[in-house]
Design an enzyme around this catalytic site. Structure first.
Site, PDB file in Angstrom:
ATOM      1  N   ALA A  14      49.506  35.263  23.634  1.00  0.00           N
ATOM      2  CA  ALA A  14      50.896  35.607  23.933  1.00  0.00           C
ATOM      3  C   ALA A  14      51.263  35.331  25.388  1.00  0.00           C
ATOM      4  CB  ALA A  14      51.156  37.071  23.596  1.00  0.00           C
ATOM      5  N   PHE A  40      49.024  38.779  14.916  1.00  0.00           N
ATOM      6  CA  PHE A  40      49.738  37.540  15.235  1.00  0.00           C
ATOM      7  C   PHE A  40      48.936  36.782  16.295  1.00  0.00           C
ATOM      8  CE2 PHE A  40      52.904  40.593  13.805  1.00  0.00           C
ATOM      9  CZ  PHE A  40      53.656  39.859  12.894  1.00  0.00           C
ATOM     10  N   VAL A  80      49.831  41.676  18.556  1.00  0.00           N
ATOM     11  CA  VAL A  80      50.025  40.317  19.041  1.00  0.00           C
ATOM     12  C   VAL A  80      48.875  40.013  19.999  1.00  0.00           C
ATOM     13  CG1 VAL A  80      51.587  38.814  20.354  1.00  0.00           C
ATOM     14  CG2 VAL A  80      52.531  40.582  18.839  1.00  0.00           C
ATOM     15  N   CYS A  81      48.171  38.916  19.768  1.00  0.00           N
ATOM     16  CA  CYS A  81      47.015  38.571  20.605  1.00  0.00           C
ATOM     17  C   CYS A  81      47.454  38.377  22.057  1.00  0.00           C
ATOM     18  CB  CYS A  81      46.357  37.297  20.101  1.00  0.00           C
ATOM     19  SG  CYS A  81      45.017  36.752  21.173  1.00  0.00           S
ATOM     20  N   ILE A  82      46.879  39.151  22.946  1.00  0.00           N
ATOM     21  CA  ILE A  82      47.348  39.158  24.334  1.00  0.00           C
ATOM     22  C   ILE A  82      47.093  37.821  25.032  1.00  0.00           C
ATOM     23  CG2 ILE A  82      45.226  40.299  25.185  1.00  0.00           C
ATOM     24  CD1 ILE A  82      47.096  41.753  27.224  1.00  0.00           C
TER      25      ILE A  82
END
Lengths: 130, 122
Positions: A82, A39, A77-79
């Site tokens: 995010a 994501f 989830v791409c840090i």
């Protein structure tokens, strides 16, 4: 075949997250493997435990979580994307001195290396853009 | 794992500002280069605007993307392709681009896409 998915559209704003979900469900039913779901960009909101859609609508974060639990899927989830947009796990919340983390269980924050690694391992990387 | 080498094609379709797609794609390109993968960039549709010189995005509180694009050759990313149709439709020509790029017609673009292992679209 081994698939990985890259999703960039926001849940509820764009159809992309839902289309990706239907693709993933069908691919799994047909015996394919999903190495990772990544994501990125606005799709990071999919990992928010705070999302509260009306009862008669698809609960996108929960549906992905359930699919992941049933099939041991890797939801990443791409840090960077995010944290910018206010989706933090407890570790990040503590590090940035925020009152709480809001990343749903079974989703993990990680870097773009996970996307590149998924593309290296998989036969096909499919993009679901807004 | 590290001995796997695949060819990546990143397709850029969006203008440089107005949404995060351009920056997102660049970040993926740089990460893939750290993993020593073979990377090509294709600029289609409004994506060709990313390659124009002299961006001045300060007025809309954005970081300048040109510097990141200019750094691509340092990461050994020099396979840059641009759609002739997209340039023509927007009244642009090759001299206005900030990076050396190969201009491709639609048939060549189809061949480019099909010869890559992985395609990601932004």
């Amino acid at each position: 075949m081994i698939f990985s998915l890259l999703i960039t559209g926001a849940p509820y704003s764009s159809q992309s997250v839902t289309t990706a979900f239907q693709f993933a469900s069908t691919a799994l039913q047909q015996g394919h493997e999903i190495h990772r779901v990544f994501f990125y960009a606005d799709a990071v909101h999919t990992g928010s435990v705070l999302a509260t859609p009306p009862q008669d609508e698809m609960h996108i974060p929960n549906e992905w979580q359930k699919l992941a639990q049933d099939n041991q899927l890797d939801l990443v989830v791409c840090i960077a994307a995010a944290v910018r947009r206010g989706v933090l796990d407890n570790g990040e919340a503590k590090r940035h001195e925020k009152p709480a983390g809001n990343l749903m269980q079974d989703y993990q924050l990680s870097g773009l290396g996970q996307l590149v690694e998924a593309a290296m391992i998989s036969d096909r990387m499919i993009t679901f853009a807004p | 794992m590290s001995q796997i080498k695949k060819s990546f094609l990143l397709i850029n379709r969006q203008a440089p500002y107005g949404c995060s797609a351009a920056r997102d794609a660049l970040d993926v390109a740089l990460t893939a280069s750290v993993f020593e993968q073979d990377i090509s960039l294709l600029f289609l549709a409004d994506g060709v605007f990313q390659l124009l010189k002299d961006h001045q995005p300060q007025g809309i509180k954005q970081k300048n993307l040109s510097a990141n694009l200019a750094a691509l050759p340092m990461y050994d990313i020099d396979q840059i392709f641009v759609s002739a149709t997209a340039l023509q439709q927007r009244g642009l020509n090759k001299d206005q681009l900030s990076l050396p790029a190969e201009i491709l017609d639609d048939q060549q673009i189809a061949a480019l896409i099909s010869r890559h292992d992985q395609v990601m679209s932004f």
